[in-house]
Write a protein that holds these residues in place. Structure first.
Motif, short mmCIF file in Angstrom:
data_model
loop_
_atom_site.label_atom_id
_atom_site.label_comp_id
_atom_site.label_asym_id
_atom_site.label_seq_id
_atom_site.Cartn_x
_atom_site.Cartn_y
_atom_site.Cartn_z
N ALA A 94 5.46 2.14 -9.75
CA ALA A 94 5.48 3.02 -8.57
C ALA A 94 5.43 4.48 -8.98
N ASP A 95 6.15 4.84 -10.02
CA ASP A 95 6.14 6.23 -10.50
C ASP A 95 4.75 6.63 -10.99
N PHE A 96 4.14 5.76 -11.78
CA PHE A 96 2.83 6.08 -12.33
C PHE A 96 1.80 6.26 -11.21
N LEU A 97 1.87 5.40 -10.21
CA LEU A 97 0.89 5.47 -9.12
C LEU A 97 1.12 6.66 -8.20
N SER A 98 2.34 7.19 -8.20
CA SER A 98 2.66 8.30 -7.29
C SER A 98 2.24 9.66 -7.84
N ARG A 99 1.85 9.71 -9.10
CA ARG A 99 1.54 10.99 -9.73
C ARG A 99 0.24 11.57 -9.19
N THR A 100 0.28 12.85 -8.91
CA THR A 100 -0.90 13.53 -8.35
C THR A 100 -1.70 14.26 -9.41
N SER A 101 -1.06 14.59 -10.52
CA SER A 101 -1.79 15.25 -11.61
C SER A 101 -1.01 15.05 -12.91
N SER A 102 -1.66 14.44 -13.86
CA SER A 102 -1.08 14.22 -15.19
C SER A 102 -2.04 13.32 -15.95
N PRO A 103 -1.86 13.20 -17.26
CA PRO A 103 -2.69 12.25 -18.00
C PRO A 103 -2.57 10.83 -17.46
N ILE A 104 -1.39 10.47 -16.95
CA ILE A 104 -1.20 9.13 -16.38
C ILE A 104 -2.06 8.97 -15.14
N LYS A 105 -2.15 9.99 -14.33
CA LYS A 105 -2.97 9.94 -13.12
C LYS A 105 -4.43 9.68 -13.47
N ASP A 106 -4.87 10.17 -14.59
CA ASP A 106 -6.27 10.02 -15.00
C ASP A 106 -6.55 8.69 -15.69
N SER A 107 -5.52 7.86 -15.82
CA SER A 107 -5.69 6.54 -16.46
C SER A 107 -5.83 5.46 -15.40
N ARG A 108 -6.30 4.31 -15.83
CA ARG A 108 -6.33 3.14 -14.94
C ARG A 108 -5.08 2.31 -15.22
N ILE A 109 -4.40 1.93 -14.15
CA ILE A 109 -3.13 1.22 -14.27
C ILE A 109 -3.33 -0.25 -13.93
N TYR A 110 -2.92 -1.10 -14.85
CA TYR A 110 -2.96 -2.55 -14.65
C TYR A 110 -1.53 -3.08 -14.66
N ALA A 111 -1.32 -4.19 -13.96
CA ALA A 111 0.01 -4.78 -13.88
C ALA A 111 -0.09 -6.29 -13.95
N THR A 112 0.76 -6.91 -14.78
CA THR A 112 0.77 -8.37 -14.83
C THR A 112 1.88 -8.91 -13.95
N ILE B 136 -1.27 -2.52 -2.95
CA ILE B 136 -0.93 -1.15 -3.33
C ILE B 136 -2.16 -0.46 -3.90
N ASP B 137 -2.48 0.71 -3.37
CA ASP B 137 -3.64 1.46 -3.86
C ASP B 137 -3.42 1.92 -5.30
N GLY B 138 -4.45 1.76 -6.11
CA GLY B 138 -4.43 2.31 -7.46
C GLY B 138 -4.02 1.36 -8.54
N VAL B 139 -3.57 0.15 -8.20
CA VAL B 139 -3.14 -0.79 -9.23
C VAL B 139 -4.12 -1.95 -9.33
N ASN B 140 -4.41 -2.35 -10.54
CA ASN B 140 -5.25 -3.51 -10.81
C ASN B 140 -4.34 -4.65 -11.26
N VAL B 141 -4.21 -5.67 -10.44
CA VAL B 141 -3.25 -6.73 -10.70
C VAL B 141 -3.89 -7.85 -11.52
N ILE B 142 -3.17 -8.30 -12.55
CA ILE B 142 -3.62 -9.40 -13.38
C ILE B 142 -2.56 -10.51 -13.31
N GLN B 143 -2.92 -11.64 -12.74
CA GLN B 143 -2.01 -12.77 -12.72
C GLN B 143 -2.26 -13.59 -13.98
N VAL B 144 -1.27 -13.62 -14.87
CA VAL B 144 -1.47 -14.26 -16.16
C VAL B 144 -0.16 -14.81 -16.68
#
Length: 356
Positions: A20-38, A51-59
């Motif tokens: 949630a913290d990573f996705l809430s960032r408006t400007s930072s190197p984290i904001k410029d990354s793609r976020i995946y979640a298992t 949730i916008d901005g997260v790529n979910v991986i069921q694994v």
């Protein structure tokens, strides 16, 4: 170049709050990354996928082939492993996959392990007294050895990451408190377990030994993971590998004082018979009542440890919560447990099964 970050355990308390913290960032190197979640289940996948901005991986992280395929297909560069410090195979599968990714891309890959501070106490099998996170912790853990699954995982992470050319870090987690910001689990297991057990017995209990374990508010812990990730993305030099230990705490949790405040809060709500706190007749009874592994209950509930955090502050960590603020907020912690999380955690099921 955009880098891809994978957070395991993203449906959990800590992992979900980091996500949630990573996705809430408006400007930072984290904001410029793609976020995946298992996640493990279809239900979790469907919920997080909204949730916008997260790529979910069921694994299934215990399936080496599936983990390798997920990391390579999604070009994962950084793994924040929050899912479990007790299952060594999960960390091994992820590190091996990052090693394959490094060879395929030619770029550096990173693995952040989540351990526990209880290992570094007498009750957790640590015989060396005071320990700083700048000390030779890896070498000393190898000397101790033994069957503890978290210690085994710590050793494996350092050795396997080095063999695979993966840069590793180890964040030692203390008692974590506060309401998280994740989509799924909002609370840690500790205070809800004490609240649930006290209500079931109509009495608050404490142990015969008062532990003062390290503690941290969830928001401060999330800020440490964010700081580590940001510096990784910016390619800033930091202690890593055998030297890459980070104690993620900034104050203590005085166990008896916490239980006194829980008793007062529950009695005021009419949920326990009185506001006094009794001592558990035995550790066996306590373990059964709280559904905790008897073999590790002393380390989990009575440990203190003489830990000194250094590395986290060296890289610029600035936690905000204090012991005084924490104790003053126990009534709110109790209410949160009553409102949000009165279901038994499955966190220690692996250890409980091993005892049988």
């Amino acid at each position: 170049m955009t880098q891809n970050i994978l957070i395991t355990g993203a449906a959990g308390y800590i992992g979900g709050s980091i996500l949630a913290d990573f996705l809430s960032r408006t400007s930072s190197p984290i904001k410029d990354s793609r976020i995946y979640a298992t996640v493990r289940s279809e239900e979790q996948a469907q919920r997080l996928s909204k949730i916008d901005g997260v790529n979910v991986i069921q694994v299934d992280l215990s399936d080496e082939a599936s983990v390798s395929e997920a990391v390579l297909r999604n070009e994962i560069d950084i793994v924040l492993h929050i899912a479990s410090s007790m299952a060594t195979q999960l960390a091994a599968n992820l590190i091996n996959a990052l090693g394959e990714r490094r060879k395929a891309s030619g770029a550096q890959t990173y693995f952040v392990q989540s351990s526990v501070t209880a290992l570094l106490s007498i009750e957790g099998g640590w015989p060396y007294g005071e320990v700083k996170d700048t000390d030779a912790i890896f070498e000393k853990e190898k000397e101790i050895g033994g069957p503890n699954p978290v210690r085994q995982t710590n050793i494996l992470v350092t050795e396997l990451a080095k063999a695979q050319g993966v840069t590793s870090f180890n964040v030692a987690l203390p008692h974590v408190y506060g309401t998280g910001s994740g989509e799924w689990s909002k609370l840690s297991s500790s205070i809800p377990t004490y609240v649930r057990t006290s209500i079931a017995h109509k009495q608050v209990y404490k142990f015969d030994v008062e532990g003062r374990p390290p503690a941290v508010h969830i928001s401060d812990l999330v800020s440490l993971y964010a700081l580590l990730t940001t510096k990784i993305l910016q390619k800033e030099p930091m202690p890593s590998g055998e030297q890459g230990h980070y104690f993620g705490f900034n104050h203590r949790s005085p166990y008896w004082a916490v239980m006194d405040r829980i008793a007062t809060s529950l009695h005021a709500r009419g949920l326990v018979a009185d506001a006094s706190v009794k001592t558990w007749p035995s550790y066996k009874m306590a373990a059964e009542a709280m559904s905790l592994p008897e073999l590790y209950i002393r380390a989990m509930c009575t440990s203190t440890g003489d830990l000194v955090p250094v590395n986290a502050y060296k890289i610029g960590w600035q936690p905000e919560w204090t012991e005084e603020r924490y104790l003053a907020d126990i009534d709110a912690e109790v209410q949160a447990a009553l409102d949000l999380d009165m279901i038994k955690s499955s966190r220690y099921d692996t250890l409980l099964s091993a005892e049988k």
